[in-house]
Design a protein around this motif. Sequence first.
Motif, PDB file in Angstrom:
ATOM      1  N   ASN A   1      19.798 -16.066 -26.107  1.00 22.77           N
ATOM      2  CA  ASN A   1      20.091 -14.780 -26.749  1.00 22.77           C
ATOM      3  C   ASN A   1      19.461 -13.595 -26.034  1.00 22.77           C
ATOM      4  OD1 ASN A   1      21.549 -16.084 -28.731  1.00 22.77           O
ATOM      5  ND2 ASN A   1      19.828 -16.200 -30.157  1.00 22.77           N
ATOM      6  N   THR A   2      18.458 -13.843 -25.193  1.00 25.87           N
ATOM      7  CA  THR A   2      17.773 -12.756 -24.499  1.00 25.87           C
ATOM      8  C   THR A   2      18.270 -12.570 -23.082  1.00 25.87           C
ATOM      9  OG1 THR A   2      15.775 -13.158 -25.815  1.00 25.87           O
ATOM     10  CG2 THR A   2      15.524 -11.864 -23.805  1.00 25.87           C
ATOM     11  N   LEU A   3      18.228 -13.622 -22.275  1.00 29.36           N
ATOM     12  CA  LEU A   3      18.532 -13.478 -20.854  1.00 29.36           C
ATOM     13  C   LEU A   3      20.024 -13.391 -20.565  1.00 29.36           C
ATOM     14  CD1 LEU A   3      15.908 -15.770 -19.100  1.00 29.36           C
ATOM     15  CD2 LEU A   3      15.944 -13.286 -19.276  1.00 29.36           C
ATOM     16  N   ILE A   4      20.833 -14.134 -21.291  1.00 27.63           N
ATOM     17  CA  ILE A   4      22.276 -14.088 -21.016  1.00 27.63           C
ATOM     18  C   ILE A   4      22.841 -12.680 -21.197  1.00 27.63           C
ATOM     19  CG2 ILE A   4      24.540 -14.955 -21.704  1.00 27.63           C
ATOM     20  CD1 ILE A   4      22.816 -16.893 -20.047  1.00 27.63           C
ATOM     21  N   PRO A   5      22.552 -11.978 -22.320  1.00 29.55           N
ATOM     22  CA  PRO A   5      23.051 -10.595 -22.441  1.00 29.55           C
ATOM     23  C   PRO A   5      22.575  -9.688 -21.307  1.00 29.55           C
ATOM     24  CG  PRO A   5      22.270 -11.374 -24.558  1.00 29.55           C
ATOM     25  CD  PRO A   5      21.856 -12.407 -23.545  1.00 29.55           C
ATOM     26  N   ILE A   6      21.318  -9.877 -20.853  1.00 31.69           N
ATOM     27  CA  ILE A   6      20.789  -9.042 -19.771  1.00 31.69           C
ATOM     28  C   ILE A   6      21.629  -9.196 -18.513  1.00 31.69           C
ATOM     29  CG2 ILE A   6      18.860  -8.874 -18.131  1.00 31.69           C
ATOM     30  CD1 ILE A   6      16.966  -9.201 -20.482  1.00 31.69           C
ATOM     31  N   PHE A   7      21.882 -10.422 -18.112  1.00 33.66           N
ATOM     32  CA  PHE A   7      22.601 -10.644 -16.864  1.00 33.66           C
ATOM     33  C   PHE A   7      24.104 -10.429 -17.013  1.00 33.66           C
ATOM     34  CE2 PHE A   7      18.539 -12.371 -15.769  1.00 33.66           C
ATOM     35  CZ  PHE A   7      18.423 -12.059 -14.420  1.00 33.66           C
ATOM     36  N   VAL A   8      24.629 -10.559 -18.223  1.00 36.64           N
ATOM     37  CA  VAL A   8      26.033 -10.209 -18.446  1.00 36.64           C
ATOM     38  C   VAL A   8      26.233  -8.707 -18.264  1.00 36.64           C
ATOM     39  CG1 VAL A   8      27.827 -10.006 -20.217  1.00 36.64           C
ATOM     40  CG2 VAL A   8      26.640 -12.175 -19.905  1.00 36.64           C
ATOM     41  N   LEU A   9      25.299  -7.911 -18.776  1.00 32.56           N
ATOM     42  CA  LEU A   9      25.402  -6.455 -18.618  1.00 32.56           C
ATOM     43  C   LEU A   9      25.251  -6.047 -17.149  1.00 32.56           C
ATOM     44  CD1 LEU A   9      23.464  -5.244 -21.769  1.00 32.56           C
ATOM     45  CD2 LEU A   9      25.822  -4.670 -21.187  1.00 32.56           C
ATOM     46  N   ILE A  10      24.337  -6.694 -16.425  1.00 32.03           N
ATOM     47  CA  ILE A  10      24.224  -6.425 -14.990  1.00 32.03           C
ATOM     48  C   ILE A  10      25.520  -6.797 -14.291  1.00 32.03           C
ATOM     49  CG2 ILE A  10      23.038  -7.076 -12.858  1.00 32.03           C
ATOM     50  CD1 ILE A  10      20.501  -7.457 -14.527  1.00 32.03           C
TER      51      ILE A  10
END
Length: 316
Positions: A5-14
Motif C-alpha cells: 500500500n505504500t511503495l506501489i503507489p509511489i512507483f506507480v506515480l513515478i
Amino acid sequence: MVLVNTLIPIFVLIGLGLFTRHIRLFDSQSIQVFNPFILNICLPPLFFWSTASVALTEILNLRFIAITLVASLLSGALVWWLAKRFWNIQHPADRMLLSLSGLNPNTIYMGVPLFTLLYGSHGTLPVIISSLTFNILFMGLGMALLDHLTQPEPTRIRTLLVRLFVKNPLFMPPLLGMLWSACGLPKPEALSGLMTLLAQATAPVALFTMGLSLYGQSVRGQLKPILLISSIKLLVHPLLALLLASLFWPLPRIWMEGVVLANALPAAAMVSVFALKYERQVSVVSSVIVISTLVSLLTLSGWMLILPYLPALRAH
C-alpha cells in the motif's frame, strides 16, 4: 500489506510521470511549472505545520540529528576514499560531488511522500528534520566548498548565506514553526484543514514530477563507480544509521524507523544540479540518481520488511 500500500503507489506515480512524458502529454517545460508549485506552495506550509504542531523538544531530537550526521559523513567518506584510492579521481571537487551523491537522500520528492503514506501528514517530522540537516550542513557547506575549489573568484560568504537561508523556501517555514511551538500559540482548526489539503497534494505531485524529470535520463559513465555509489547510498548509508541507533544512540521505534528510512532513500536530484553547475562528474552523478531511484523499489521494500524487528534488535 503496508509495503504494498505504500511503495506501489509511489512507483506507480513515478511511472505515470514517465509515461505521460513518453506519450508527450507533458514536456520538459512542465517540470518548470510543477517544481515551483511543490517547493513554494506545498512544502513550506507542510514544513511549518509539522514543526508548529509538536513540542520543541521533539523537534530538537539531538540523537536523531547526530545519527543522521555521522552515518552520512561515514558514507560520504567511504565514497571519497574509493574515488581517490581505486578510481583515480584526483580533483577534490570531483570527489566531493561523488560523495554528496552517496550521502544525500531525496528527502523532498521521495521522503515526504513516503512518510506521508506511512504515517500521515503528522508523521513527516523525521524526514523534515533530515531534510533540514542535509540542506543546511551538506548541501549548503558543499556548495561553499565547491565554489572555493572550482571558482577563480569564490562566491562571497554573505551571498552563500543569503542563498541558503533567505532564498531557500524550505528553510524559514520549519524555523517559524518551531517559534510558533515554543510560544505555545493556538492551532486554529481552519489552518489545520488547509495544511491537510496541501499535504495531500504534495505527495502525488512530487512523485509525478519526479517521473517527468527522470524521462530521457540514461546511465552513462563507468558502471562500477555508479553501482558502488548507488549501493552505498541504498544499503550502507541506512545500515550505518541502524547500527548507530542500535548500539550508541537508542531511539524510540518511530524515530528509529524514521532515521533508517530517511537514509535509505535514493540519491537526491539536487546533486546533479551541482554537477551541472560546476561541470564535473555529470554523467556519473546523474546515473547514480537514476539507478538508485529505480533500485530503491527493492531496497526500500527490504528495509520496510526489517523495520518491525528494529525494537527487538535494539533491546539486545
